[in-house]
Design a protein around this motif. Structure first.
Motif, mmCIF file in Angstrom:
data_model
loop_
_atom_site.group_PDB
_atom_site.id
_atom_site.type_symbol
_atom_site.label_atom_id
_atom_site.label_comp_id
_atom_site.label_asym_id
_atom_site.label_seq_id
_atom_site.Cartn_x
_atom_site.Cartn_y
_atom_site.Cartn_z
ATOM 1 N N UNK A 24 -10.147 38.883 -18.863
ATOM 2 C CA UNK A 24 -11.571 39.167 -18.877
ATOM 3 C C UNK A 24 -12.231 38.777 -17.555
ATOM 4 N N UNK A 25 -11.519 38.021 -16.727
ATOM 5 C CA UNK A 25 -12.058 37.650 -15.435
ATOM 6 C C UNK A 25 -12.202 38.886 -14.556
ATOM 7 N N UNK A 26 -13.166 38.838 -13.662
ATOM 8 C CA UNK A 26 -13.366 39.921 -12.722
ATOM 9 C C UNK A 26 -12.896 39.490 -11.340
ATOM 10 N N UNK A 27 -12.510 40.480 -10.541
ATOM 11 C CA UNK A 27 -12.090 40.174 -9.182
ATOM 12 C C UNK A 27 -13.270 39.624 -8.401
ATOM 13 N N UNK A 28 -13.028 38.510 -7.718
ATOM 14 C CA UNK A 28 -14.031 37.886 -6.865
ATOM 15 C C UNK A 28 -13.456 37.737 -5.473
ATOM 16 N N UNK A 29 -14.150 38.248 -4.496
ATOM 17 C CA UNK A 29 -13.653 38.243 -3.120
ATOM 18 C C UNK A 29 -13.353 36.826 -2.642
ATOM 19 N N UNK A 30 -12.254 36.693 -1.895
ATOM 20 C CA UNK A 30 -11.794 35.431 -1.319
ATOM 21 C C UNK A 30 -11.445 34.392 -2.390
ATOM 22 N N UNK A 31 -11.120 34.879 -3.559
ATOM 23 C CA UNK A 31 -10.786 34.005 -4.680
ATOM 24 C C UNK A 31 -9.522 34.513 -5.356
#
Length: 421
Positions: A24-31
């Protein structure tokens, strides 16, 4: 034409959902988050007159880089490089073949531009412990890292440090500790406010340690690894998150892995498991191998660890080791690479490590390589006639797009609309 335009039919399959909460997590830049696709960046190529005074490093064989004396099997597509160096190699028409140097800032900047162009999130910058403990090696890799640090900001790509322990002894642990201290001071990688493009995991900077638990008689052990992890997770070490590069058969401690009850204890001290798959199978053996990925992912989920498997486009070191029985794994027009990308995603992998961005000496590079290669005593592998020189960059970005959107996964290999001449 958009670099992501393609013509292929989607065959819907069910992607494993081993951890619903994590999915359910979303892609987060630099993470380090679902959808992340990064490559390894060697940055270790030198030319004789690039100013580094390291000769034809990782290009030469038996002390020289000339026909019959090459340690690389792929030749880069040199059409976009600002700085180029003449070599003793020649094309069919007699013209001089040129080469790049990783020591040049313009080289690194071009590579990061390609990462942005093809939507590859970034790279793990290799810090080879045996190299950075010597003045020459440290000067080179510090220079490459400085170029990458600037380029990542310019093109909004992600970087992370990966310490490669290959060939080191127990004193290498201290080299890693002191090097990371200096990098934190110099670049502020451990603080978002100082350097926003460094890779974080759960609010902490991620540092990768590669070469943990291999059974090939290395001159360091799991106690040395434990010391490094404890430092990185301490206040002095920046309260880091840790990725461990481990053998293919780390879970059952078979084949390439040490048999040591401490192995799993060390892994559970870390945060991310990263098994090494390069040259462990050929295309015809992949279907039998693939279920290992799903079982690895399930084990990691059960132990609250993230999992980042490796894919590679092919393998070749015929020029370096012409008598080796395992010196070549065919790319097969991208079919081998796509089977792995498809397999990793279908087995539940949520993030992927591509080996490698620029490694032409083992023939695993995904960056632009040449269709027209030098001729003569050394044999170089040209890009397949039906592919563009950028195809593996494009396909890597396509896989990342599918991962991020959690979209339908095509069974057939994606193809670009047109082939350049």
């Amino acid at each position: 034409m958009s670099i992501f335009s393609s013509c292929f039919g989607y065959a819907q399959i069910n992607i494993k959902d081993n951890n619903k909460k994590q999915n359910l997590e979303k892609f987060t830049k630099h993470t380090l988050s679902p959808g992340l696709i990064m490559a390894g960046y060697q940055g270790w190529f030198n030319t004789a007159d690039d100013g580094a005074e390291r000769g034809w490093r990782h290009l030469a064989k038996e002390g020289k880089f000339a026909p019959g004396h090459s340690s690389v099997d792929l030749w880069p597509d040199m059409s976009e490089y600002t700085k180029q160096y003449n070599t003793d190699f020649r094309y069919q028409d007699g013209s001089v073949a040129t080469m790049f140097s990783s020591y040049d800032q313009s080289t690194v900047e071009l590579h990061f531009k390609w990462m942005k162009d093809y939507k590859i999130d970034g790279v793990f910058m290799q810090r080879f412990v045996n190299e950075i403990k010597s003045p020459s090696g440290k000067r080179h890799f510090d220079n490459v890292l400085q170029s990458a640090t600037k380029a990542a900001l310019k093109f909004d790509r992600t970087i992370a440090i990966m310490y490669d322990m290959s060939g080191m002894n127990a004193t290498g642990a201290e080299v890693i500790i002191e090097d990371w201290k200096k990098l934190m001071t110099q670049y502020g990688y451990n603080k978002r406010s100082k350097y926003p493009n460094y890779l974080f995991n759960n609010g902490k900077p991620l540092v990768a340690i590669w070469g943990v638990g291999f059974n090939d008689k290395r001159n360091y052990n799991l106690d040395d690894v434990q010391r490094i992890i404890q430092f990185l997770k301490s206040d002095e070490g920046g309260n880091c998150s840790v990725l461990l590069g481990v053998p293919t058969y780390w879970r059952e401690q078979g084949n390439d892995c040490v048999k040591d009850e401490k192995m799993h204890q060390i892994i559970q001290m870390a945060d991310v498991v990263h098994p090494w798959f390069v040259a462990r199978f050929k295309e015809e053996g992949y279907e039998k191998f693939k279920p290992i990925i799903g079982k690895d992912k399930e084990w990691c989920d059960a132990h609250n660890l993230k999992y980042m498997p490796v894919v590679f486009p092919g393998f070749s070191w015929n020029n370096l080791y012409p008598d080796s029985k395992n010196s070549f794994i065919a790319r097969n027009h991208g079919e081998f690479f796509w089977k792995q990308l498809h397999g990793a995603i279908s087995q539940g992998a949520e993030m992927i490590y591509v080996a490698m961005f620029d490694e032409i000496d083992e023939g695993t590079a995904i960056f632009k390589t040449a269709k027209n290669v030098p001729v003569g005593q050394s044999k170089f592998i040209a890009v397949d006639a039906d592919l563009q020189s950028d195809y593996y960059l494009w396909l890597t970005g396509k896989a990342g797009e599918i991962l991020k959107k959690k979209s339908e996964l095509p069974q057939e290999r994606p193809t670009q609309k047109s082939v350049s001449n």
